[in-house]
Motif scaffolding. Structure first.
Motif, PDB file in Angstrom:
ATOM      1  N   VAL A 186      87.352 -97.585  39.872  1.00 50.65           N
ATOM      2  CA  VAL A 186      86.729 -97.323  41.168  1.00 50.65           C
ATOM      3  C   VAL A 186      86.759 -98.664  41.899  1.00 50.65           C
ATOM      4  O   VAL A 186      85.940 -99.542  41.649  1.00 50.65           O
ATOM      5  CB  VAL A 186      85.294 -96.792  40.978  1.00 50.65           C
ATOM      6  CG1 VAL A 186      84.622 -96.526  42.311  1.00 50.65           C
ATOM      7  CG2 VAL A 186      85.306 -95.523  40.108  1.00 50.65           C
ATOM      8  N   LEU A 187      87.752 -98.832  42.773  1.00 49.79           N
ATOM      9  CA  LEU A 187      88.100-100.140  43.336  1.00 49.79           C
ATOM     10  C   LEU A 187      87.600-100.323  44.758  1.00 49.79           C
ATOM     11  O   LEU A 187      87.790 -99.451  45.609  1.00 49.79           O
ATOM     12  CB  LEU A 187      89.624-100.263  43.413  1.00 49.79           C
ATOM     13  CG  LEU A 187      90.444-100.421  42.146  1.00 49.79           C
ATOM     14  CD1 LEU A 187      91.803 -99.759  42.336  1.00 49.79           C
ATOM     15  CD2 LEU A 187      90.630-101.902  41.863  1.00 49.79           C
ATOM     16  N   SER A 188      87.018-101.458  45.026  1.00 51.91           N
ATOM     17  CA  SER A 188      86.668-101.782  46.415  1.00 51.91           C
ATOM     18  C   SER A 188      87.080-103.211  46.729  1.00 51.91           C
ATOM     19  O   SER A 188      87.199-104.047  45.836  1.00 51.91           O
ATOM     20  CB  SER A 188      85.156-101.637  46.643  1.00 51.91           C
ATOM     21  OG  SER A 188      84.446-102.571  45.846  1.00 51.91           O
ATOM     22  N   HIS A 189      87.331-103.465  47.994  1.00 55.00           N
ATOM     23  CA  HIS A 189      87.476-104.832  48.491  1.00 55.00           C
ATOM     24  C   HIS A 189      86.105-105.261  48.985  1.00 55.00           C
ATOM     25  O   HIS A 189      85.548-104.632  49.887  1.00 55.00           O
ATOM     26  CB  HIS A 189      88.452-104.871  49.675  1.00 55.00           C
ATOM     27  CG  HIS A 189      89.885-104.746  49.276  1.00 55.00           C
ATOM     28  ND1 HIS A 189      90.564-105.747  48.642  1.00 55.00           N
ATOM     29  CD2 HIS A 189      90.766-103.735  49.425  1.00 55.00           C
ATOM     30  CE1 HIS A 189      91.807-105.381  48.419  1.00 55.00           C
ATOM     31  NE2 HIS A 189      91.962-104.149  48.871  1.00 55.00           N
ATOM     32  N   ASP A 190      85.536-106.281  48.389  1.00 54.09           N
ATOM     33  CA  ASP A 190      84.231-106.743  48.849  1.00 54.09           C
ATOM     34  C   ASP A 190      84.198-108.269  48.855  1.00 54.09           C
ATOM     35  O   ASP A 190      85.056-108.924  48.266  1.00 54.09           O
ATOM     36  CB  ASP A 190      83.117-106.172  47.964  1.00 54.09           C
ATOM     37  CG  ASP A 190      82.740-104.734  48.333  1.00 54.09           C
ATOM     38  OD1 ASP A 190      82.355-104.519  49.497  1.00 54.09           O
ATOM     39  OD2 ASP A 190      82.834-103.845  47.474  1.00 54.09           O
ATOM     40  N   GLU A 191      83.190-108.803  49.502  1.00 51.50           N
ATOM     41  CA  GLU A 191      83.055-110.256  49.612  1.00 51.50           C
ATOM     42  C   GLU A 191      82.475-110.843  48.312  1.00 51.50           C
ATOM     43  O   GLU A 191      81.781-110.150  47.563  1.00 51.50           O
ATOM     44  CB  GLU A 191      82.135-110.608  50.786  1.00 51.50           C
ATOM     45  CG  GLU A 191      82.676-110.167  52.152  1.00 51.50           C
ATOM     46  CD  GLU A 191      84.037-110.782  52.486  1.00 51.50           C
ATOM     47  OE1 GLU A 191      84.220-111.992  52.227  1.00 51.50           O
ATOM     48  OE2 GLU A 191      84.904-110.054  52.990  1.00 51.50           O
TER      49      GLU A 191
END
Lengths: 333, 333
Positions: free
Chosen positions: A21-26
């Protein structure tokens, strides 16, 4: 060990069946959640939910370290099998579909009511580093009896994922697979998976590496953790006498392959744009094992590993998007 | 219609809550499955399974036309809500998570045991065209009573997805939302969604467009289907007297916006690499509605639509990956 007997599979892998479950986050999110940057942390359900609630929009894609390696092997044109466990739910269907669509034989089982399919919450930060929180679900329930002995017997190499060592029953399944493979005259491959995992189970890993592993995969942090040294070269000197082949990866510095007195220093394949390092080690292993099971010399095995790793870090997700067979063909032209 | 009353949401959308199951496959697969290339076909469970079994490895990502539009609106910085229905399963959780993570208010309901979350099997062919097979699951069970009237009353624009017309109860929900919006002095937006959908429900669409729609979105195939003409300009002359605003998209030829005697011809924003056309219309609507609810003139609304469409066709998946607010800021510099 001999590979003389007839085999019908190149590699069978035993590992955690997971959906990523992939996200781009800071970066600040990783800090806020108290996660170990760049590492894989095993978490309970509640922690997984807390991480998920904090993630931005996600994509879902089949993952699991050793399963990713079988996907890479299939992309090279090798025959592969996978042993792991999914739940009777949609993520389990996703995982099963994706292996089947690649022609990977799935020796896993889906269990109604036994629990959910495992998932790995992957936060990809702007520097392309990934920080993983894994809730194993039924993947963690792998038992020795789940090891499909006919698959193991049929495969040239049985490839084991070190992450399994975090679950006692899975660790037994792991040892059983190694014993069956050796009894059939096959080779056993092992990836150490994670330096923290190595720390947690160091004695057992050492024992396994020295007694039961012919092909060892580790990155520099993992191999240093195994021998409790700070220096890559010191670890290299330790490992060369302990396994038939060790393939040690060093990120953009490439890899070092050692087999007795034979040593190869292989460069990384440069990438135009580094997007997501998820799966780099898994795909390196895929390329290496493809070469090894197809009669390539060790240096070529390493180059095939670098090639596959470069493909997967150029996009989001842990499995190849381009045909590795085509990329390999270009390499051999 | 007046927008004089206090509102707390810019747009609320009513649509099918779906998770997209995306694969890159060759054209021959679309032919072999007997699918209508470039179209969305509603399929039953067995057909969805047949399509899924034939797809290569997939990624799963939240979709649904109107829901994608709310994701785009959120990316621009607008406030949005969504009304739709998911099942009590993992895909339902994925859909709900992704809206929540964007700050979109979800007025939908999850129903245990009522059925699975809907999914859209999207085959992306090498020319970046997408062919969609949708199994609605519980999304198709949207009832008039599921329309959260407080959300509709709070929103400047209630935006309706034409795909809902394929389900009788959902169509009633749709009409109910329009009636509540108008009673509150709000505007109703409508997207025709698909030329085949327009063919199937032409009389009802005409009625809705002429009597209940202030802002109409359609591509050239859809608007020609609505008026049963072959020529875009002929359709344009029909529609200009039938809605307050019509925004008609023409792919790489851009869009035409017509409002009474006012007509704007807006160029498409060129893209470096066309990857996947999924979501192009949804994001055009997001940009347009963002402009409209933030006091921009119609030409600017169209340019914002083009900008958002260009972003989404540059990557796989139907929702923006880059901040549309940042892209819009560059446009206004």
């Amino acid at each position: 060990m001999t590979d003389g007997a007839t085999h019908t599979l190149d590699v069978v892998a035993v590992g955690n069946a997971l959906v990523d479950v992939l996200s781009h986050d800071e970066d600040v999110l990783v800090t806020k959640l108290g996660l170990q940057r760049g590492a894989m942390t095993m978490v309970d359900f509640d922690t997984a939910e807390r991480v998920y609630a904090a993630q931005g929009p996600t994509i879902e894609v089949s993952g699991g370290s050793a399963a990713n390696t079988t996907a890479g092997l299939a992309s090279f044109g090798a025959t592969a099998g996978f042993i792991g466990k999914v739940g009777a739910d949609e993520f389990g269907r996703v995982f099963t579909h994706d292996l089947a669509s690649l022609g990977v034989t799935f020796g896993g089982t889906a269990r109604d009511g036994a629990g959910p399919t495992g998932r790995c919450h992957v936060i990809v930060t702007p520097d392309a580093e990934r920080t993983m929180s894994t809730f194993l679900g039924v993947a963690g329930d792998l038992q020795p009896g789940d090891v499909d002995e006919s698959l193991v017997t049929r495969a040239q190499v049985t490839y084991l994922e070190g992450y399994l060592f975090d679950q006692p029953a899975a660790k037994e399944a792991f040892r059983r697979a190694a014993a069956v493979a050796h009894a059939a005259g096959r080779r056993v491959g092992l990836t150490l998976s994670d330096p923290f995992c190595v720390h947690r189970h160091r004695e057992e890993f050492l024992n396994l590496v020295e007694r039961s592993t012919e092909v060892l995969f580790a990155n520099e942090h993992e191999i240093c953790a195994l021998y409790e040294v700070d220096d890559f070269d010191a670890a290299l000197q330790h490992v060369r006498h302990h396994t038939e082949i060790a393939a040690l990866t060093r990120g953009k510095r490439g890899s070092v392959i050692v087999s007795g007195d034979e040593v190869h220093v292989i460069d990384a394949v440069p990438v135009e744009r580094l997007v997501d390092t998820t799966g780099a080690g898994d795909q390196y292993a895929a390329g290496f094992l493809y070469g090894l099971t197809h009669g390539r010399d060790l240096a070529t095995c390493g180059r095939l590993g670098s090639l596959a790793a470069a493909e997967v870090i150029s996009h989001l997700g842990p499995r190849p998007e381009s045909s590795l067979a085509s990329l390999a063909a270009a390499l051999f032209d």
